[in-house]
Design a protein around this motif. Sequence first.
Motif, PDB file in Angstrom:
ATOM      1  N   LEU A   2       0.822  -1.040   0.017  1.00 47.29           N
ATOM      2  CA  LEU A   2       0.049  -0.089   0.069  1.00 47.29           C
ATOM      3  C   LEU A   2       0.883   1.281  -0.083  1.00 47.29           C
ATOM      4  CD1 LEU A   2      -2.809   0.927   0.732  1.00 47.29           C
ATOM      5  CD2 LEU A   2      -2.297   0.901   2.914  1.00 47.29           C
ATOM      6  N   TYR A   3       0.529   2.355  -0.860  1.00 49.99           N
ATOM      7  CA  TYR A   3       1.525   3.356  -0.814  1.00 49.99           C
ATOM      8  C   TYR A   3       2.918   3.145  -0.899  1.00 49.99           C
ATOM      9  CZ  TYR A   3      -1.778   7.405  -0.390  1.00 49.99           C
ATOM     10  OH  TYR A   3      -2.578   8.355  -0.350  1.00 49.99           O
ATOM     11  N   ASP A   4       3.338   2.209  -1.766  1.00 53.70           N
ATOM     12  CA  ASP A   4       4.644   1.337  -2.252  1.00 53.70           C
ATOM     13  C   ASP A   4       5.291   0.909  -0.809  1.00 53.70           C
ATOM     14  OD1 ASP A   4       4.258   2.543  -4.550  1.00 53.70           O
ATOM     15  OD2 ASP A   4       5.823   4.190  -4.265  1.00 53.70           O
ATOM     16  N   GLU A   5       4.664   0.756   0.227  1.00 54.23           N
ATOM     17  CA  GLU A   5       5.279   0.098   1.414  1.00 54.23           C
ATOM     18  C   GLU A   5       4.502  -1.287   1.379  1.00 54.23           C
ATOM     19  OE1 GLU A   5       4.793   2.465   4.892  1.00 54.23           O
ATOM     20  OE2 GLU A   5       5.994   3.927   4.074  1.00 54.23           O
ATOM     21  N   VAL A   6       5.090  -2.288   2.258  1.00 51.46           N
ATOM     22  CA  VAL A   6       4.596  -3.452   2.617  1.00 51.46           C
ATOM     23  C   VAL A   6       3.133  -3.340   3.181  1.00 51.46           C
ATOM     24  CG1 VAL A   6       4.943  -5.526   4.332  1.00 51.46           C
ATOM     25  CG2 VAL A   6       7.053  -4.502   3.184  1.00 51.46           C
ATOM     26  N   LEU A   7       2.332  -4.101   2.942  1.00 52.40           N
ATOM     27  CA  LEU A   7       0.723  -4.044   3.306  1.00 52.40           C
ATOM     28  C   LEU A   7       1.080  -3.934   4.962  1.00 52.40           C
ATOM     29  CD1 LEU A   7      -1.914  -3.965   2.256  1.00 52.40           C
ATOM     30  CD2 LEU A   7      -2.089  -6.548   2.428  1.00 52.40           C
ATOM     31  N   PRO A   8       0.326  -2.769   5.544  1.00 49.41           N
ATOM     32  CA  PRO A   8       0.134  -2.884   7.019  1.00 49.41           C
ATOM     33  C   PRO A   8      -0.868  -4.088   7.250  1.00 49.41           C
ATOM     34  CG  PRO A   8      -0.410  -0.546   6.116  1.00 49.41           C
ATOM     35  CD  PRO A   8      -0.123  -1.543   4.780  1.00 49.41           C
ATOM     36  N   ASN A   9      -0.679  -4.481   8.725  1.00 46.53           N
ATOM     37  CA  ASN A   9      -1.411  -5.595   8.940  1.00 46.53           C
ATOM     38  C   ASN A   9      -2.953  -5.378   8.881  1.00 46.53           C
ATOM     39  OD1 ASN A   9       0.972  -6.835   9.486  1.00 46.53           O
ATOM     40  ND2 ASN A   9       0.955  -6.334  11.815  1.00 46.53           N
ATOM     41  N   VAL A  10      -3.152  -4.060   9.424  1.00 51.03           N
ATOM     42  CA  VAL A  10      -4.829  -3.848   9.420  1.00 51.03           C
ATOM     43  C   VAL A  10      -5.387  -4.132   7.988  1.00 51.03           C
ATOM     44  CG1 VAL A  10      -4.522  -1.189   9.200  1.00 51.03           C
ATOM     45  CG2 VAL A  10      -6.242  -2.567  10.714  1.00 51.03           C
ATOM     46  N   ASP A  11      -4.713  -3.784   6.904  1.00 47.92           N
ATOM     47  CA  ASP A  11      -5.397  -3.871   5.589  1.00 47.92           C
ATOM     48  C   ASP A  11      -5.202  -5.291   5.061  1.00 47.92           C
ATOM     49  OD1 ASP A  11      -6.043  -1.029   4.922  1.00 47.92           O
ATOM     50  OD2 ASP A  11      -3.924  -0.734   5.549  1.00 47.92           O
ATOM     51  N   GLY A  12      -4.704  -6.360   5.900  1.00 48.06           N
ATOM     52  CA  GLY A  12      -4.753  -7.687   5.283  1.00 48.06           C
ATOM     53  C   GLY A  12      -3.526  -8.472   5.226  1.00 48.06           C
ATOM     54  N   ALA A  13      -2.308  -7.923   5.732  1.00 51.77           N
ATOM     55  CA  ALA A  13      -1.107  -8.500   5.508  1.00 51.77           C
ATOM     56  C   ALA A  13      -0.951  -9.961   5.851  1.00 51.77           C
ATOM     57  CB  ALA A  13       0.125  -7.825   6.210  1.00 51.77           C
ATOM     58  N   PRO A  14      -0.218 -10.757   5.354  1.00 54.88           N
ATOM     59  CA  PRO A  14       0.875 -10.251   4.293  1.00 54.88           C
ATOM     60  C   PRO A  14       0.154 -10.456   2.867  1.00 54.88           C
ATOM     61  CG  PRO A  14       1.170 -12.634   4.902  1.00 54.88           C
ATOM     62  CD  PRO A  14       0.079 -12.347   5.639  1.00 54.88           C
ATOM     63  N   LEU A  15      -1.105 -10.929   2.888  1.00 55.71           N
ATOM     64  CA  LEU A  15      -1.705 -11.240   1.527  1.00 55.71           C
ATOM     65  C   LEU A  15      -3.116 -11.066   1.399  1.00 55.71           C
ATOM     66  CD1 LEU A  15      -0.515 -12.360  -1.582  1.00 55.71           C
ATOM     67  CD2 LEU A  15      -1.361 -14.507  -0.721  1.00 55.71           C
ATOM     68  N   ARG A  16      -3.683 -10.167   0.570  1.00 55.64           N
ATOM     69  CA  ARG A  16      -5.128  -9.742   0.581  1.00 55.64           C
ATOM     70  C   ARG A  16      -5.682  -9.843  -0.708  1.00 55.64           C
ATOM     71  NH1 ARG A  16      -7.414  -4.696   2.449  1.00 55.64           N
ATOM     72  NH2 ARG A  16      -9.808  -5.014   1.294  1.00 55.64           N
ATOM     73  N   LEU A  17      -6.842 -10.416  -0.847  1.00 67.22           N
ATOM     74  CA  LEU A  17      -7.642 -10.176  -2.130  1.00 67.22           C
ATOM     75  C   LEU A  17      -8.241  -8.951  -2.531  1.00 67.22           C
ATOM     76  CD1 LEU A  17      -8.634 -12.010  -4.741  1.00 67.22           C
ATOM     77  CD2 LEU A  17     -10.703 -12.460  -3.303  1.00 67.22           C
ATOM     78  N   VAL A  18      -8.062  -8.234  -3.578  1.00 65.95           N
ATOM     79  CA  VAL A  18      -8.854  -7.231  -4.003  1.00 65.95           C
ATOM     80  C   VAL A  18      -9.568  -7.144  -5.523  1.00 65.95           C
ATOM     81  CG1 VAL A  18      -8.550  -4.576  -4.483  1.00 65.95           C
ATOM     82  CG2 VAL A  18      -7.012  -5.569  -2.915  1.00 65.95           C
ATOM     83  N   VAL A  19     -10.824  -6.973  -5.340  1.00 65.25           N
ATOM     84  CA  VAL A  19     -11.776  -7.210  -6.689  1.00 65.25           C
ATOM     85  C   VAL A  19     -12.511  -5.985  -6.785  1.00 65.25           C
ATOM     86  CG1 VAL A  19     -13.107  -8.900  -7.651  1.00 65.25           C
ATOM     87  CG2 VAL A  19     -11.860  -9.617  -5.721  1.00 65.25           C
ATOM     88  N   PRO A  20     -11.917  -4.986  -7.494  1.00 62.47           N
ATOM     89  CA  PRO A  20     -12.288  -3.693  -7.360  1.00 62.47           C
ATOM     90  C   PRO A  20     -13.919  -3.375  -7.745  1.00 62.47           C
ATOM     91  CG  PRO A  20     -10.994  -3.775  -9.177  1.00 62.47           C
ATOM     92  CD  PRO A  20     -10.849  -4.931  -8.654  1.00 62.47           C
ATOM     93  N   TRP A  21     -14.221  -4.445  -8.311  1.00 57.73           N
ATOM     94  CA  TRP A  21     -15.751  -4.142  -8.885  1.00 57.73           C
ATOM     95  C   TRP A  21     -16.756  -4.560  -7.984  1.00 57.73           C
ATOM     96  CZ3 TRP A  21     -12.843  -7.784 -11.265  1.00 57.73           C
ATOM     97  CH2 TRP A  21     -13.077  -9.153 -11.432  1.00 57.73           C
ATOM     98  N   LYS A  22     -16.346  -5.310  -6.880  1.00 58.48           N
ATOM     99  CA  LYS A  22     -17.092  -5.980  -5.772  1.00 58.48           C
ATOM    100  C   LYS A  22     -17.082  -5.304  -4.506  1.00 58.48           C
ATOM    101  CE  LYS A  22     -16.708 -10.449  -7.924  1.00 58.48           C
ATOM    102  NZ  LYS A  22     -18.302 -10.886  -8.140  1.00 58.48           N
ATOM    103  N   TYR A  23     -18.265  -5.377  -3.749  1.00 60.16           N
ATOM    104  CA  TYR A  23     -18.327  -4.728  -2.525  1.00 60.16           C
ATOM    105  C   TYR A  23     -16.879  -5.565  -1.748  1.00 60.16           C
ATOM    106  CZ  TYR A  23     -22.849  -3.054  -3.457  1.00 60.16           C
ATOM    107  OH  TYR A  23     -23.845  -2.352  -4.054  1.00 60.16           O
ATOM    108  N   GLY A  24     -16.537  -4.641  -0.515  1.00 58.58           N
ATOM    109  CA  GLY A  24     -14.998  -4.512  -0.073  1.00 58.58           C
ATOM    110  C   GLY A  24     -15.014  -5.989   0.754  1.00 58.58           C
TER     111      GLY A  24
END
Length: 325
Positions: A217-239
């Motif tokens: 996120l923002y060029d840095e390793v994903l913060p834990n709270v956003d789903g580190a270390p690996l998190r799915l993102v499907v931008p056309w679907k609800y979060g």
Amino acid sequence: MLIKKPGDIPSSEITSKSNYFTRRKFITGAAATGAAIAAGLYLRNHDGPLEDTVHAGSKLSGIVKSQYSTTEKPTSFKDITNYNNYYEFGTDKYSPAGLAANFHTRPWTVSIEGMVKKPKKLDIDTILKLSPLEERIYRHRCVEGWSMVIPWVGFPLNALIKQAEPLGSAKFVAFETVFAPNQMPNQKSNDVLFWPYVEGLRMDEAMHPLTILAVGLYDEVLPNVDGAPLRLVVPWKYGFKGIKAIVKIRFADTMPPTTWNIMASNEYGFYSNVNPNVDHPRWSQKTERRIGDSLFAPKHPTLMFNGYSDQVASLYSGMDLKKYF
Ligand SMILES: Nc1nc2c(c(=O)[nH]1)N[C@H]1C(S)=C(S)[C@@H](COP(=O)(O)O)O[C@H]1N2
Ligand SMILES: [Mo]
């Protein structure tokens, strides 16, 4: 401390109580067994005392820009990392950031299994080298009616899927969050949700180039709270389709169960495509509040497929999107 802004839909209202308790009674036995098995499998890997825990904050290198990024102004790092949904840690927006701060993301293994020619257990540091890291600035629309613009760093899920060589008969992909109750306080009981959190996609959705696994996120390793270390993102679907802290990816020929659909099937469907024309039973989905906007700013109109119609509408041609919400 951040103060809860008026206009928020409390997370506790995401499921109506009556519905929640009916489902609970029905499902407790099976879920309890599943949880016990999962605990046995993951406790050793993810619940031990760990040495090396600080990874968030380090810069990621070699990130390439993407044609799929929006030019809208990204939400601040502060808002993206302090206004969250992460029920394993807390059911409000502001507590997960602190409660997830020391979550252990190493060692971390992701199991790729089910209907594949090449099942594997991949270490997260191997996954990080699988494909060039891309910046993907995506709109993020929560089913609760708020949105952000998030500069993810990640790679297409299809890069990982191709390595596993799914069988032709595999029609769906199921994802599972880690079960680590010693670190994730709400996983100690099933009062909040049934654990582990599970999600799923149809195979063509999973293979779509917009679908990514985020590691930063923002060029840095994903913060834990956003789903580190690996998190799915499907931008056309609800979060809520964007499952965090993934440890398992399973290929199947039947539609997998998904957490919010288990909790309230009349409110949260398997597809959960962002759609301003299909209201949630308890609120309109026509507009959204952009986090970071002033309190007096007008709400934004919610766009079909969250503004990604040109890329994804063809996946659903001929489908009744009111029925398959
Ligand atoms: N494991 C897990 N994944 C999850 C959730 C959760 O509670 N647990 N919340 C979902 C919801 S409702 C949303 S809106 C997004 C929030 O992601 P963010 O906190 O990075 O904005 O994560 C999704 N993934
Ligand atoms: Mo959400």
